[in-house]
Write an enzyme that holds these catalytic residues in place. Structure first.
Site, short mmCIF file in Angstrom:
data_model
loop_
_atom_site.label_atom_id
_atom_site.label_comp_id
_atom_site.label_asym_id
_atom_site.label_seq_id
_atom_site.Cartn_x
_atom_site.Cartn_y
_atom_site.Cartn_z
N GLU A 1 5.17 5.59 27.56
CA GLU A 1 6.11 4.75 28.31
C GLU A 1 7.53 5.20 27.96
O GLU A 1 7.93 5.21 26.81
CB GLU A 1 5.88 3.27 27.94
CG GLU A 1 6.87 2.29 28.52
CD GLU A 1 7.11 2.43 30.03
OE1 GLU A 1 6.16 2.31 30.80
OE2 GLU A 1 8.28 2.69 30.42
N ASP B 1 6.54 4.75 39.32
CA ASP B 1 7.76 4.48 40.08
C ASP B 1 7.77 5.34 41.34
O ASP B 1 7.60 6.56 41.26
CB ASP B 1 9.00 4.80 39.23
CG ASP B 1 9.12 3.86 38.04
OD1 ASP B 1 8.77 2.67 38.19
OD2 ASP B 1 9.55 4.31 36.96
N PHE C 1 1.31 -4.61 37.42
CA PHE C 1 1.71 -4.33 38.80
C PHE C 1 0.55 -4.56 39.77
O PHE C 1 0.77 -4.98 40.90
CB PHE C 1 2.28 -2.90 38.93
CG PHE C 1 3.77 -2.87 38.80
CD1 PHE C 1 4.39 -3.18 37.60
CD2 PHE C 1 4.58 -2.56 39.88
CE1 PHE C 1 5.77 -3.17 37.48
CE2 PHE C 1 5.97 -2.55 39.77
CZ PHE C 1 6.56 -2.86 38.56
N GLU C 2 -0.66 -4.32 39.32
CA GLU C 2 -1.77 -4.65 40.22
C GLU C 2 -1.83 -6.16 40.43
O GLU C 2 -2.01 -6.65 41.55
CB GLU C 2 -3.13 -4.16 39.69
CG GLU C 2 -4.15 -4.22 40.82
CD GLU C 2 -5.61 -4.44 40.50
OE1 GLU C 2 -6.40 -4.42 41.44
OE2 GLU C 2 -5.97 -4.64 39.34
C1 LIG Z 1 6.28 0.60 38.18
S1 LIG Z 1 5.99 0.61 36.49
C2 LIG Z 1 4.24 0.32 36.34
C3 LIG Z 1 3.83 -0.08 34.95
C4 LIG Z 1 2.30 -0.26 34.77
N1 LIG Z 1 1.61 1.00 34.94
C5 LIG Z 1 1.76 -1.29 35.71
O1 LIG Z 1 1.03 -0.90 36.64
O2 LIG Z 1 2.03 -2.48 35.50
C6 LIG Z 1 6.11 2.34 36.08
C7 LIG Z 1 6.33 2.57 34.60
O3 LIG Z 1 6.31 3.95 34.35
C8 LIG Z 1 7.31 4.25 33.37
N2 LIG Z 1 7.65 5.68 33.52
C9 LIG Z 1 8.31 6.27 34.53
N3 LIG Z 1 8.40 7.59 34.34
C10 LIG Z 1 7.75 7.86 33.17
C11 LIG Z 1 7.49 9.05 32.43
N4 LIG Z 1 7.93 10.25 32.86
N5 LIG Z 1 6.81 8.94 31.27
C12 LIG Z 1 6.38 7.74 30.82
N6 LIG Z 1 6.61 6.57 31.48
C13 LIG Z 1 7.27 6.64 32.65
C14 LIG Z 1 8.44 3.30 33.74
O4 LIG Z 1 9.35 3.09 32.68
C15 LIG Z 1 7.66 2.05 34.12
O5 LIG Z 1 7.46 1.20 33.01
#
Ligand SMILES: C[S@@+](CC[C@H](N)C(=O)[O-])C[C@H]1O[C@@H](n2cnc3c(N)ncnc32)[C@H](O)[C@@H]1O
Length: 217
Positions: A69, A119, A194-195
């Site tokens: 993360e 994201d 998020f799901e």
């Molecule tokens: C939209 S959130 C979804 C979080 C979780 N997977 C969920 O479904 O509830 C996307 C997450 O990916 C993390 N993220 C984005 N790019 C990343 C990277 N290159 N490496 C690790 N984490 C990343 C963001 O900080 C964010 O917490």
């Protein structure tokens, strides 16, 4: 969809077993120092609040789970969740998952890779920041064991279709295999936060799995 303010992590909680900085691991990564036992390793990219890690690590004590993360406050929050449940087989690495794939994970070393609701980076000029990119897919193919799976779920249909096309064009993984939606039996019975939010808003979730083919002898 925006995100609600995150609850503070209890400052008295000891996170040393469940939280690590990627920059401390990149030079000399060793699975043996991260987990109590050697076991098949599954990696989650973008663990957010850590619901997936907390649930699957409790349900699968014979496997190890590494969440990555990039946002420190979420990485600490997810690690706190693991610390509270005294998880022996899950850890959160704070840093860029793509660097971990490029620099730490060796060929055929991962039992599964999970990417849930990455994201979407909507703007055209930002799409190159998406984690589901060509280099990452090549790293997934390289690092999965034969029969290991890539799990990819999103609420963004365009990201889903673009990724399916990219997988077809870039790597030799079998799929997409269909993933059926499971009814939720309680309020946290979802793969990730998020799901949960997406389904509670009655919006569609797009799910796919891809499998690394058995190597030819
Ligand atoms: C939209 S959130 C979804 C979080 C979780 N997977 C969920 O479904 O509830 C996307 C997450 O990916 C993390 N993220 C984005 N790019 C990343 C990277 N290159 N490496 C690790 N984490 C990343 C963001 O900080 C964010 O917490």
């Amino acid at each position: 969809m925006g995100r609600r303010a995150l609850r503070k992590v209890d400052p008295n909680l000891d996170l040393t077993r469940h939280f690590r900085e990627a920059e401390d691991l990149l030079a000399s990564f060793s699975r043996a120092t991260l987990f109590e036992c050697d076991a098949p390793l599954e990696v989650e990219v973008g663990s957010g609040k850590g619901l997936f890690l907390a649930q699957v690590s409790a349900e699968n004590p014979g496997r190890n789970f590494l969440g990555s993360e990039i946002a420190r406050k979420y990485a600490r929050y997810a690690a706190a969740r693991l610390a509270k449940q005294h998880s022996a087989n899950a850890i959160v690495i704070c840093g860029d998952a793509l660097a971990l794939f490029q620099r730490c994970f060796t060929d055929a070393s991962l039992a599964a890779v999970h990417v849930y609701f990455p994201d979407p980076w909507w703007k055209k000029r930002h799409k190159k920041r998406r984690v589901m990119n060509e280099q990452f897919l090549r790293d997934v193919e390289r690092t999965l064991v034969s029969g290991g799976r890539l799990h990819f779920w999103t609420d963004v249909e365009e990201y889903f279709q673009t990724t399916l096309a990219l997988v077809r064009a870039t790597v030799n993984l079998a799929g997409p295999l269909v993933v059926a939606e499971q009814p939720a039996e309680h309020d946290l019975d979802y793969r990730t936060h998020f799901e949960r939010r997406t389904r509670k808003s009655e919006l569609p979730v797009y799910r796919a799995e891809f499998e690394k083919r058995q190597t030819q002898r």
